[in-house]
Design an enzyme around this catalytic site. Sequence first.
Site, mmCIF file in Angstrom:
data_model
loop_
_atom_site.group_PDB
_atom_site.id
_atom_site.type_symbol
_atom_site.label_atom_id
_atom_site.label_comp_id
_atom_site.label_asym_id
_atom_site.label_seq_id
_atom_site.Cartn_x
_atom_site.Cartn_y
_atom_site.Cartn_z
ATOM 1 N N TYR A 1 -0.288 -33.764 33.882
ATOM 2 C CA TYR A 1 -0.746 -34.170 32.554
ATOM 3 C C TYR A 1 -1.628 -33.073 31.988
ATOM 4 O O TYR A 1 -2.582 -32.634 32.639
ATOM 5 C CB TYR A 1 -1.527 -35.489 32.627
ATOM 6 C CG TYR A 1 -2.046 -35.971 31.295
ATOM 7 C CD1 TYR A 1 -1.179 -36.468 30.332
ATOM 8 C CD2 TYR A 1 -3.405 -35.920 30.993
ATOM 9 C CE1 TYR A 1 -1.646 -36.917 29.102
ATOM 10 C CE2 TYR A 1 -3.884 -36.366 29.772
ATOM 11 C CZ TYR A 1 -3.004 -36.861 28.831
ATOM 12 O OH TYR A 1 -3.472 -37.298 27.615
ATOM 13 N N ASP B 1 -4.201 -25.262 34.555
ATOM 14 C CA ASP B 1 -5.004 -26.298 33.891
ATOM 15 C C ASP B 1 -6.051 -26.816 34.871
ATOM 16 O O ASP B 1 -5.754 -27.589 35.769
ATOM 17 C CB ASP B 1 -4.075 -27.418 33.429
ATOM 18 C CG ASP B 1 -4.815 -28.532 32.694
ATOM 19 O OD1 ASP B 1 -6.058 -28.501 32.660
ATOM 20 O OD2 ASP B 1 -4.142 -29.434 32.167
ATOM 21 N N LYS C 1 -14.184 -31.456 31.049
ATOM 22 C CA LYS C 1 -14.907 -32.435 31.843
ATOM 23 C C LYS C 1 -16.246 -31.911 32.357
ATOM 24 O O LYS C 1 -17.258 -32.011 31.694
ATOM 25 C CB LYS C 1 -14.018 -32.956 32.980
ATOM 26 C CG LYS C 1 -12.778 -33.687 32.473
ATOM 27 C CD LYS C 1 -11.993 -34.324 33.586
ATOM 28 C CE LYS C 1 -10.692 -34.925 33.087
ATOM 29 N NZ LYS C 1 -10.844 -36.109 32.249
#
Length: 433
Positions: free
Chosen positions: A147, A242, A270
Site C-alpha cells: 500500500y 516506501d 508517520k
Amino acid sequence: MTRPDRTRSREIFTRAEKLLVGGVNSPVRAFRAVGGEPLIIEHGQAQHLYDADGNELLDYVCSWGAMLLGHAHPAVTAAIADQARRGTSFGVTTELEIELATLITTAVPQIEKIRFVSSGTEATMSALRLARGFTRRDLLLKFEGNYHGHADSFLSQAGSGLATLGIAECPGVPADLAALTLNAPYNDLAAVEQIFFQHKNKIAAVIVEPIAANMGVVLPEENFLKGLRDLSKKHGSLLIVDEVITGFRLHNGSAQQLFGIEADLTTFGKIIGGGVPVAAYGGRAHLMNHVAPVGPVYQAGTLAGNPLAMAAGIATLKQLAKPGFYEAINENARRLVGGLKQAIADAKVPAEINGTHSLSTIFFIDGPVENYTDAKLCNTKRYARYFREMLDRGIFLAPSQFEAAFVSAAHTREDIDRTIAAARESLQAAASE
C-alpha cells in the site's frame, strides 16, 4: 468478564454517521471488518488510549505506527505548544524545515535533498511523478498487497485498505490510468524480471515496501530487495522504497540501511512527524533537482513544511538518538512475539506470527504468509473475534487482519505480559470461529 460500557461512544458515533461518511474520516476506523462498535477516543497518554466513556486501552495501533514515543510525549507536546505560540502556519520557509531535513539526511546519508509534504500519499505520488518526469516513461511496477497511499496509480492490488473492505477495484480510477500500473507478487524476482522483459524501456519506477506492513507484516526474502535494486538499475528504472512505515522504526534511519540497498527515491512519513501530519520524499541531488522550482516536475503544498509538524518531528527524532532507545523497544517486541507464539501453540489455533523489530501481525492461517495471495487466505472471521475479545480485555489492536501491531517506547514489560495473558484467553474464544 464484564464488557466495557461504551454508551457515550455509541451516542457520539451515531451523530458522526449523520455528518461524516460512514462516521469516519478513514475507512478502517469504522470497524466494518471486525464488527462491534467503533471507538471514540477522548485522549491518549504514553501507551494508553482513553475512550469517550473513560475506558483505558493498551494501544498497539499507535496511530498506525506514527507514535513511536507513545502518546503525548512531554518533549513533543512542549515543542508543539511552543511553536503554536509563535504561529501555526506561514506559507514561507522556516529554519525548522532545515533542522528536520538535517536530522533525516544525517541519519540517511544517501538522501541529499528532501521535500516535505503533508501525507504519505502525497510523498509517494510526488516521488512517482518525479520518476516519470526524470525517465520520460509512464509505467509503474508495484507489488500485490503493498500500500502506497490512495493516489490513483497505487489503488491496484493495494493491500490493507481495500482488502479490509473487500474492494477488488476502486471506482473512479480511469482504466487508461490503471493500465499504467503493473503488479507483481511480493518476493517474486522472477515475475519482476519477466515484467521488465515484456515492457522493455517503458517502466519508469519500481515501488516497494522494504518490509510489507499493509497486508499484515510480510518480510522480504533474502536478496529480494537487492534483486530489485539490480533489475531496476539494469533496465534504467528508478527504485522507490516506501518507508512511510519503516522509516525510523527499526533503527535511527531507514530500513534500506539494514538490507544493504540504496533506493533512488525514498518516502518517509508517520514517525518523522511525531503524530502531526508530515511526510517527505528525497534522494540524490541530481534527481531531486528535477522538482520545481529548480526543475520542471511540479509539486507544491500550502501546508508543506508546516512549523507545528516540523517542531514535532524535530523533537521526536532527537529522542530516537538516545543510547539504548531501540534496544529497549525491540526487546519488548521480541517478548511479545515469543509469548504470542507460545499462546497460539497452547491454544492449538491455526495461526502464524510474522514480525521483525517492533512490528508484527498474527495471521489466522495454517502455514506461512509470504505474499498477498497467502494473506488473503487468512480466516478474517477468526481475526475479528480475536480482535473483539482483546478489545474487551482492554487491548487495542488494528481493526483489520491486514495491518500491523506496533510496540512503542512507552510499552513496558508488564504491558507485554498482560497482552500475552489476554491473548491466551482471546485465542481460546477465537478458536470457535
